[in-house]
Design a protein around this motif. Structure first.
Motif, short mmCIF file in Angstrom:
data_model
loop_
_atom_site.label_atom_id
_atom_site.label_comp_id
_atom_site.label_asym_id
_atom_site.label_seq_id
_atom_site.Cartn_x
_atom_site.Cartn_y
_atom_site.Cartn_z
N MET A 150 70.24 -69.29 -13.75
CA MET A 150 71.42 -69.81 -13.07
C MET A 150 71.11 -71.03 -12.22
N GLY A 151 69.84 -71.25 -11.91
CA GLY A 151 69.49 -72.41 -11.12
C GLY A 151 69.46 -73.71 -11.89
N LEU A 152 69.58 -73.64 -13.21
CA LEU A 152 69.56 -74.84 -14.04
C LEU A 152 70.87 -75.61 -13.89
N ASN A 153 70.77 -76.92 -13.92
CA ASN A 153 71.93 -77.82 -13.91
C ASN A 153 72.83 -77.60 -12.69
N ASN A 154 72.22 -77.51 -11.51
CA ASN A 154 72.96 -77.41 -10.26
C ASN A 154 72.89 -78.72 -9.53
N SER A 155 74.06 -79.27 -9.19
CA SER A 155 74.07 -80.51 -8.42
C SER A 155 73.95 -80.27 -6.92
N ASN A 156 74.22 -79.02 -6.48
CA ASN A 156 74.10 -78.66 -5.07
C ASN A 156 72.66 -78.22 -4.81
N ILE A 157 71.96 -78.94 -3.95
CA ILE A 157 70.54 -78.67 -3.73
C ILE A 157 70.34 -77.32 -3.05
N GLN A 158 71.22 -76.96 -2.13
CA GLN A 158 71.08 -75.67 -1.46
C GLN A 158 71.26 -74.51 -2.43
N LYS A 159 72.21 -74.60 -3.35
CA LYS A 159 72.37 -73.54 -4.33
C LYS A 159 71.17 -73.45 -5.25
N MET A 160 70.64 -74.61 -5.64
CA MET A 160 69.44 -74.61 -6.47
C MET A 160 68.28 -73.94 -5.75
N MET A 161 68.11 -74.24 -4.47
CA MET A 161 67.04 -73.62 -3.71
C MET A 161 67.35 -72.16 -3.41
N GLY A 162 68.64 -71.79 -3.36
CA GLY A 162 69.00 -70.39 -3.21
C GLY A 162 68.59 -69.57 -4.42
N TYR A 163 68.84 -70.09 -5.62
CA TYR A 163 68.37 -69.41 -6.82
C TYR A 163 66.85 -69.38 -6.88
N SER A 164 66.22 -70.44 -6.39
CA SER A 164 64.76 -70.45 -6.34
C SER A 164 64.23 -69.40 -5.37
N SER A 165 64.97 -69.15 -4.27
CA SER A 165 64.54 -68.13 -3.32
C SER A 165 64.63 -66.73 -3.92
N MET A 166 65.56 -66.53 -4.87
CA MET A 166 65.63 -65.24 -5.56
C MET A 166 64.34 -64.97 -6.33
N ILE A 167 63.75 -66.02 -6.87
CA ILE A 167 62.47 -65.85 -7.57
C ILE A 167 61.36 -65.60 -6.57
N ASN A 168 61.37 -66.31 -5.45
CA ASN A 168 60.31 -66.14 -4.47
C ASN A 168 60.35 -64.77 -3.80
N ILE A 169 61.54 -64.16 -3.68
CA ILE A 169 61.61 -62.80 -3.14
C ILE A 169 60.82 -61.85 -4.02
N CYS A 170 60.89 -62.03 -5.33
CA CYS A 170 60.11 -61.19 -6.24
C CYS A 170 58.62 -61.34 -5.99
N TRP A 171 58.19 -62.58 -5.78
CA TRP A 171 56.77 -62.80 -5.47
C TRP A 171 56.40 -62.20 -4.12
N PHE A 172 57.33 -62.22 -3.15
CA PHE A 172 57.08 -61.56 -1.87
C PHE A 172 56.79 -60.08 -2.07
N ILE A 173 57.61 -59.43 -2.87
CA ILE A 173 57.45 -57.99 -3.09
C ILE A 173 56.16 -57.71 -3.85
N TYR A 174 55.82 -58.55 -4.80
CA TYR A 174 54.56 -58.37 -5.51
C TYR A 174 53.38 -58.51 -4.56
N SER A 175 53.41 -59.52 -3.70
CA SER A 175 52.31 -59.69 -2.75
C SER A 175 52.25 -58.55 -1.74
N MET A 176 53.42 -58.01 -1.36
CA MET A 176 53.45 -56.91 -0.42
C MET A 176 52.87 -55.64 -1.04
N SER A 177 53.00 -55.48 -2.35
CA SER A 177 52.43 -54.31 -3.02
C SER A 177 50.91 -54.37 -3.03
#
Length: 317
Positions: A150-177
């Motif tokens: 969903m982060g592809l082809n977004n002209s709004n930078i905040q929304k693009m970074m919001g979708y990117s943060s959804m990916i980083n949350i997954c990495w947070f949980i992996y690192s926490m494990s």
């Protein structure tokens, strides 16, 4: 600034408490203060989206409070499952990401920075207390996949970074494990990278990709946005890649090779977000493309510190 200070203090203080009700209370106090930061001096559209965000958070907070009491006194079944869903809403994970996309694009950059960093700390520690993290690894892959598509082809930078943060949350949980100390190192690195990127965007007041056409941003700032974006998305050899590489290295030897291969492919799509942003900033919405006309000494020291940061991480590893 006082609200931001209290949000930071309460988010960090929650990691020293092992009482569910106290952590829930601190989480709600941070939420109310964050709403105050969002609506400070803004117009109708921001107040409208913030009200929707407020209602969603309040409803799920009350649901979480009810099941926290059930969980503490062993009065019901499926308490862990309901609490997990509530925490996923708090962090904006798929399929409960609708409030995150609703509010992204209508915030000031400092509010977006708080939303992407400090507001994630308390739900993460509650998720860590709730159950074994290894049983949650494959569930959160769906959040990473959805965020990358969903982060592809977004002209709004905040929304693009919001979708990117959804990916980083997954990495947070992996690192926490792996361990809490490793998670804190990962989180501190992410906060530093996001702060660098948002600092440049806030300096030129840029929220949309097409604003690069009308901004007076020089080439050095555009290159720094490009570097910081690649670092957040995990492009080698930047800091974001090295901390993800440590996570991949651990899970690869544990035996989660398919999971890590999938996360690597997802991160490649996240890299495309920022490559697309750089393409529009440098070529499509730029009045000149002569690279050799700019003196790169202006950001030489900053670039050196940036490179030094991941070399230090590599040496410590």
């Amino acid at each position: 600034m006082m609200l931001i200070y209290f949000i930071s203090w309460f988010s960090i203080m929650s990691w020293t408490i092992n009482n569910w009700l106290m952590i829930w209370y601190l989480m709600e106090v941070c939420f109310v203060m964050f709403v105050g930061v969002c609506v400070a001096g803004k117009g109708y559209s921001t107040s409208e989206s913030t009200m929707g965000y407020y209602l969603v958070q309040v409803i799920f907070s009350l649901v979480m409070l009810t099941f926290i009491l059930f969980y503490m006194f062993n009065l019901g079944y499926m308490c862990s499952f309901i609490l997990t869903l509530g925490l996923m809403v708090k962090m904006g994970m798929f399929p409960f990401h609708f409030w995150l996309i609703l509010i992204c694009g209508k915030l000031e950059w400092i509010s977006f920075f708080i939303l992407g960093t400090l507001m994630k700390l308390i739900p993460l520690i509650l998720l860590y207390y709730l159950f074994c993290m290894s049983s949650f690894l494959f569930i959160i892959v769906s959040s990473a996949i959805f965020g990358s598509l969903m982060g592809l082809n977004n002209s709004n930078i905040q929304k693009m970074m919001g979708y990117s943060s959804m990916i980083n949350i997954c990495w947070f949980i992996y690192s926490m494990s792996i361990s809490l100390s490793f998670f804190l190192m990962y989180f501190a690195s992410y906060v530093a990278m996001l702060c660098w990127l948002i600092n440049v965007l806030m300096k030129y007041n840029i929220f949309y990709v097409n604003q690069f056409k009308f901004s007076s941003m020089n080439l050095s700032s555009k290159v720094m946005i490009f570097i910081y974006g690649l670092s957040i998305s995990g492009f080698p050899p930047f800091l974001g890649f090295l901390i993800k590489w440590l996570v991949i290295n651990y899970f690869w030897y544990v035996g989660f090779k398919l999971l890590m291969s999938l996360m690597i492919l997802i991160s490649i799509l996240a890299v495309y977000f920022y490559l697309q942003l750089f393409f529009f900033a440098m070529l499509v919405f730029s009045s000149w493309v002569k690279w050799y006309t700019i003196n790169f000494i202006k950001f030489g020291l900053l670039s050196f510190m940036f490179l030094l940061s991941y070399f230090v991480l590599f040496i410590f590893y």
